[in-house]
Design a protein around this motif. Sequence first.
Motif, PDB file in Angstrom:
ATOM      1  N   PRO A   4       0.821  -1.206   0.000  1.00  0.00           N
ATOM      2  CA  PRO A   4       0.000   0.000   0.000  1.00  0.00           C
ATOM      3  C   PRO A   4       0.858   1.261   0.000  1.00  0.00           C
ATOM      4  O   PRO A   4       1.985   1.277   0.512  1.00  0.00           O
ATOM      5  CB  PRO A   4      -0.820  -0.121   1.294  1.00  0.00           C
ATOM      6  CG  PRO A   4      -0.044  -1.061   2.150  1.00  0.00           C
ATOM      7  CD  PRO A   4       0.652  -2.000   1.234  1.00  0.00           C
ATOM      8  N   LEU A   6       0.962   5.132   1.279  1.00  0.00           N
ATOM      9  CA  LEU A   6       0.426   6.100   2.229  1.00  0.00           C
ATOM     10  C   LEU A   6       1.512   7.136   2.465  1.00  0.00           C
ATOM     11  O   LEU A   6       2.570   6.832   3.014  1.00  0.00           O
ATOM     12  CB  LEU A   6       0.037   5.427   3.550  1.00  0.00           C
ATOM     13  CG  LEU A   6      -0.539   6.341   4.627  1.00  0.00           C
ATOM     14  CD1 LEU A   6      -1.891   6.897   4.199  1.00  0.00           C
ATOM     15  CD2 LEU A   6      -0.656   5.600   5.954  1.00  0.00           C
ATOM     16  N   THR A   8       2.210  10.855   4.061  1.00  0.00           N
ATOM     17  CA  THR A   8       1.584  11.766   5.013  1.00  0.00           C
ATOM     18  C   THR A   8       2.286  13.113   5.058  1.00  0.00           C
ATOM     19  O   THR A   8       3.513  13.182   5.189  1.00  0.00           O
ATOM     20  CB  THR A   8       1.588  11.141   6.416  1.00  0.00           C
ATOM     21  OG1 THR A   8       0.925   9.877   6.361  1.00  0.00           O
ATOM     22  CG2 THR A   8       0.874  12.032   7.417  1.00  0.00           C
ATOM     23  N   VAL A  13      -2.887  13.918   3.094  1.00  0.00           N
ATOM     24  CA  VAL A  13      -2.378  12.552   3.005  1.00  0.00           C
ATOM     25  C   VAL A  13      -2.699  12.023   1.613  1.00  0.00           C
ATOM     26  O   VAL A  13      -3.827  12.196   1.123  1.00  0.00           O
ATOM     27  CB  VAL A  13      -3.030  11.647   4.069  1.00  0.00           C
ATOM     28  CG1 VAL A  13      -2.661  10.187   3.845  1.00  0.00           C
ATOM     29  CG2 VAL A  13      -2.635  12.090   5.461  1.00  0.00           C
ATOM     30  N   ARG A  15      -3.066   8.552  -0.474  1.00  0.00           N
ATOM     31  CA  ARG A  15      -3.235   7.135  -0.133  1.00  0.00           C
ATOM     32  C   ARG A  15      -3.911   6.399  -1.284  1.00  0.00           C
ATOM     33  O   ARG A  15      -4.578   6.999  -2.133  1.00  0.00           O
ATOM     34  CB  ARG A  15      -4.064   6.981   1.139  1.00  0.00           C
ATOM     35  CG  ARG A  15      -5.514   7.431   1.007  1.00  0.00           C
ATOM     36  CD  ARG A  15      -6.204   7.471   2.352  1.00  0.00           C
ATOM     37  NE  ARG A  15      -7.619   7.844   2.253  1.00  0.00           N
ATOM     38  CZ  ARG A  15      -8.348   8.277   3.276  1.00  0.00           C
ATOM     39  NH1 ARG A  15      -7.795   8.382   4.480  1.00  0.00           N
ATOM     40  NH2 ARG A  15      -9.628   8.580   3.104  1.00  0.00           N
ATOM     41  N   ASP A  16      -3.715   5.083  -1.295  1.00  0.00           N
ATOM     42  CA  ASP A  16      -4.495   4.250  -2.205  1.00  0.00           C
ATOM     43  C   ASP A  16      -5.974   4.442  -1.889  1.00  0.00           C
ATOM     44  O   ASP A  16      -6.372   4.651  -0.741  1.00  0.00           O
ATOM     45  CB  ASP A  16      -4.114   2.776  -2.034  1.00  0.00           C
ATOM     46  CG  ASP A  16      -2.758   2.445  -2.630  1.00  0.00           C
ATOM     47  OD1 ASP A  16      -2.390   3.046  -3.654  1.00  0.00           O
ATOM     48  OD2 ASP A  16      -2.065   1.580  -2.061  1.00  0.00           O
ATOM     49  N   THR A  18      -9.691   4.008  -0.984  1.00  0.00           N
ATOM     50  CA  THR A  18     -10.537   3.135  -0.185  1.00  0.00           C
ATOM     51  C   THR A  18     -11.946   3.145  -0.790  1.00  0.00           C
ATOM     52  O   THR A  18     -12.301   4.082  -1.523  1.00  0.00           O
ATOM     53  CB  THR A  18     -10.624   3.618   1.267  1.00  0.00           C
ATOM     54  OG1 THR A  18     -11.335   4.876   1.296  1.00  0.00           O
ATOM     55  CG2 THR A  18      -9.226   3.810   1.870  1.00  0.00           C
ATOM     56  N   LEU A  79      -3.817   8.815  -6.865  1.00  0.00           N
ATOM     57  CA  LEU A  79      -4.002   8.539  -5.450  1.00  0.00           C
ATOM     58  C   LEU A  79      -5.080   9.479  -4.917  1.00  0.00           C
ATOM     59  O   LEU A  79      -5.270  10.595  -5.437  1.00  0.00           O
ATOM     60  CB  LEU A  79      -2.706   8.757  -4.657  1.00  0.00           C
ATOM     61  CG  LEU A  79      -1.567   7.761  -4.877  1.00  0.00           C
ATOM     62  CD1 LEU A  79      -0.297   8.258  -4.181  1.00  0.00           C
ATOM     63  CD2 LEU A  79      -1.940   6.365  -4.376  1.00  0.00           C
TER      64      LEU A  79
END
Length: 205
Positions: A4, A6, A8, A13, A15-16, A18, A79
């Motif tokens: 994954p 992530l 920050t 942030v 991130r992949d 969700t 992302l």
Amino acid sequence: MTAPVLITGRRAVLRDWTPEDIEAYRRWIVPPADGGVHEWQLFDGPFYSRWTAEGANRWCDGLLRKAYDGAWPAVRENLAIADADSGEFVGQVSWYWEEKPTEPDAEGTRLLPWRRLGLVVFDPSHWSGGYGTEAFGLWTTYLFSATDSNRLDFATWSGNVGMCRVGQKLGFTEEARYRKARQVRGELYDAVVYGVLREEWTAVR
């Protein structure tokens, strides 16, 4: 399944995606029921074709399948951006090929990998708060770290003052300005390209 991603920052942030991010994203790209437009669409490429409901839902459904399977490419093509404090989805970063690389010919000549970047912060309540600038900086660092690109750039228009400022704050150079090349709501604007070289980016970070 790839590891994954992530990344920050203080405000943002990366991130992949969700499933929750994707459903929030779906609400921002499916056309409003009243036939109008979302406010972000007034600035993000308003001269291009907009999502249809069918196209937006198909795209989001494809993202959902990848999210459930963890089937992301090794170098992410996009992302989600989330608020670092609340975890709320606020936008996305992306890239696409401006020119795909080729293998060297007999004389060693080749096309280099040339990636063009994108950024959207959807909710106006997150505009001018530093989210976009920080997210775009994190994305630039990620792509220089994860790829062999010698340069990264983005294209916008002079009416998108916020995006121009993002490039300026991060040290991108205005490399091209095509005067009166975009017509938006009856007015003519310049098309602009901002770019940064790997050595320029790494020299100050």
